[in-house]
Structure formats: structure tokens, C-alpha cells
Design a protein around this motif. Sequence first.
Motif, PDB file in Angstrom:
ATOM      1  N   ASP A   1       0.375   0.446  -4.410  1.00 26.32           N
ATOM      2  CA  ASP A   1      -0.395  -0.671  -4.948  1.00 26.32           C
ATOM      3  C   ASP A   1      -1.626  -0.891  -4.086  1.00 26.32           C
ATOM      4  O   ASP A   1      -1.521  -1.406  -2.971  1.00 26.32           O
ATOM      5  N   GLU A   2      -2.802  -0.504  -4.589  1.00 26.26           N
ATOM      6  CA  GLU A   2      -4.041  -0.633  -3.831  1.00 26.26           C
ATOM      7  C   GLU A   2      -4.871  -1.840  -4.257  1.00 26.26           C
ATOM      8  O   GLU A   2      -6.036  -1.957  -3.894  1.00 26.26           O
TER       9      GLU A   2
ATOM     10  N   THR B   1      -6.490  -4.306  -1.221  1.00 26.99           N
ATOM     11  CA  THR B   1      -7.064  -3.648  -0.045  1.00 26.99           C
ATOM     12  C   THR B   1      -7.901  -4.610   0.809  1.00 26.99           C
ATOM     13  O   THR B   1      -7.911  -4.496   2.037  1.00 26.99           O
TER      14      THR B   1
ATOM     15  N   LEU C   1       0.825  -1.202   0.000  1.00 24.79           N
ATOM     16  CA  LEU C   1       0.000   0.000   0.000  1.00 24.79           C
ATOM     17  C   LEU C   1       0.866   1.262   0.000  1.00 24.79           C
ATOM     18  O   LEU C   1       0.589   2.221  -0.722  1.00 24.79           O
TER      19      LEU C   1
ATOM     20  N   TRP D   1      -5.494  -6.610   2.769  1.00 23.71           N
ATOM     21  CA  TRP D   1      -4.910  -5.746   3.807  1.00 23.71           C
ATOM     22  C   TRP D   1      -5.795  -5.704   5.049  1.00 23.71           C
ATOM     23  O   TRP D   1      -5.331  -5.886   6.175  1.00 23.71           O
TER      24      TRP D   1
ATOM     25  N   PHE E   1     -11.879   3.997   2.268  1.00 29.95           N
ATOM     26  CA  PHE E   1     -10.454   3.691   2.117  1.00 29.95           C
ATOM     27  C   PHE E   1      -9.619   4.548   3.066  1.00 29.95           C
ATOM     28  O   PHE E   1      -8.879   5.445   2.662  1.00 29.95           O
TER      29      PHE E   1
END
Length: 230
Positions: A136-137, A140, A132, A143, A182
Amino acid sequence: MTDAAFEIGGDEIPVLSTGEQAYERIKHDIVFGVLQPGQRLPLDRLKSVYGVGISTLREILNRLAPEGLVVAEGQRGFQVAPCSATDLKELADLRLLIESHALAQSFRAGDVEWEGRVVAAHHKLARMEQRLLAGDESGTQAWKRYDFEFHQALVSACGSKALLDLHAGIYDRYLRYQMVFFIFWGPTSTEDHKALLDCALNRDATRAQRLLHGHIHGCIDMALERGLVG
């Protein structure tokens, strides 16, 4: 072994019924923002998406209502629970209250197996947070799953299933805000997690509770200052 389970290597593994699978999918889609806050949930449309009948859907949505993820509107049906700054702050306070207590209990009782779970959970989370931070999302959802696994590992030796279940329920509602808006606190978040790991290995519950307070409320303050949550 019941009909709802099968065995692998001598261990009995539960098999979810169609209704339970649909419940898990709908809950996942609400928590991870596929179904948006305030969105209507018409049963005729949902039955084709989730592959269950209207009566089963009604049972699922009524089950999700007391979990704070769905609002039942009587004859008007159901909708995804809305989001608000007030609700987010209340969830943050509840999470802090429950998790702080569970941390102290867990740090006191944790053994070497518990330490191993905490270290392993932190390793996965740290790797995902580095992605992240690099921009680089794409991961998610992974994560936040690893974030939950780390915080759950920290409290997993608290000795109370009821406390762990309560923590998991509050975390789901708190997680929804992070996924819908987010909310990622950047390097500070990764530093907090590393510090919490160190506290666990050193059994420093007092410092861990102080870190947790800053970790949770710092994230909330950031979201409100940036206007992410109205």
C-alpha cells in the motif's frame, strides 16, 4: 498575545501569515516532488497557484535558494534545484555527521519524557512501514513525515536548537530524493528503526551511530545500484 496568534486552552498558537503559508506550501511541494527537480518556476503562473503576489513569491524563492531547494538564475528567474548522485551522497554524509553527533548528545541527556516521544514516534512510523511492506503506497507522504518525526525525536534532547534546525534543513533536502525517487529500503529499514529505538531506550549511542551509518548509506547504495538517481 500578538495579532499573529490565538489561544487554545491557555496556550498561544501562532497563525501563519499568507506569505508564510505560501512559503510552507511551496517548500512542501518541492520536497514531496509536486514541483519536480529542474522545473522552471514562472512567477506569473505561481501567483495563481499559491495566492500571493509576485514580490512575495520572489522573496519566498530567494529564501528557499540558500536552503538548497531552489536555484536563482538572475534575470532568467528561478527553478527547482536539480537532483544528482553527487548531491545525494553529499547530503547523506552531512546528515550522518550532524545526526550522529546529535544522537550522542540526546542519548546522554534524554529523560523519560524524551523516551515517550521516541516510542510514540516509532509506533506511528512502524505502522506506516507495515502498510508499505504490504504493497500500500497511498500513504507515502505520511510515511516520510513519520520517518522525520522519529529521527527528530531521537535527537530532540540534544540541547541545541541550532543543531536541530540544521538537522531539519539537511533532512528536508535528503527527503526530497526519497520522495521524488521513492526510495524505500523495505524490511531492512523497519529493522533498523526498531534497532535504533532499542538503542535509545538502552542509551547505546555507539551502536546507534553504527546503525545510522548503515541505515543511511545502505539506502543510498540501493538507489544508485538501481539507477534511481543519475
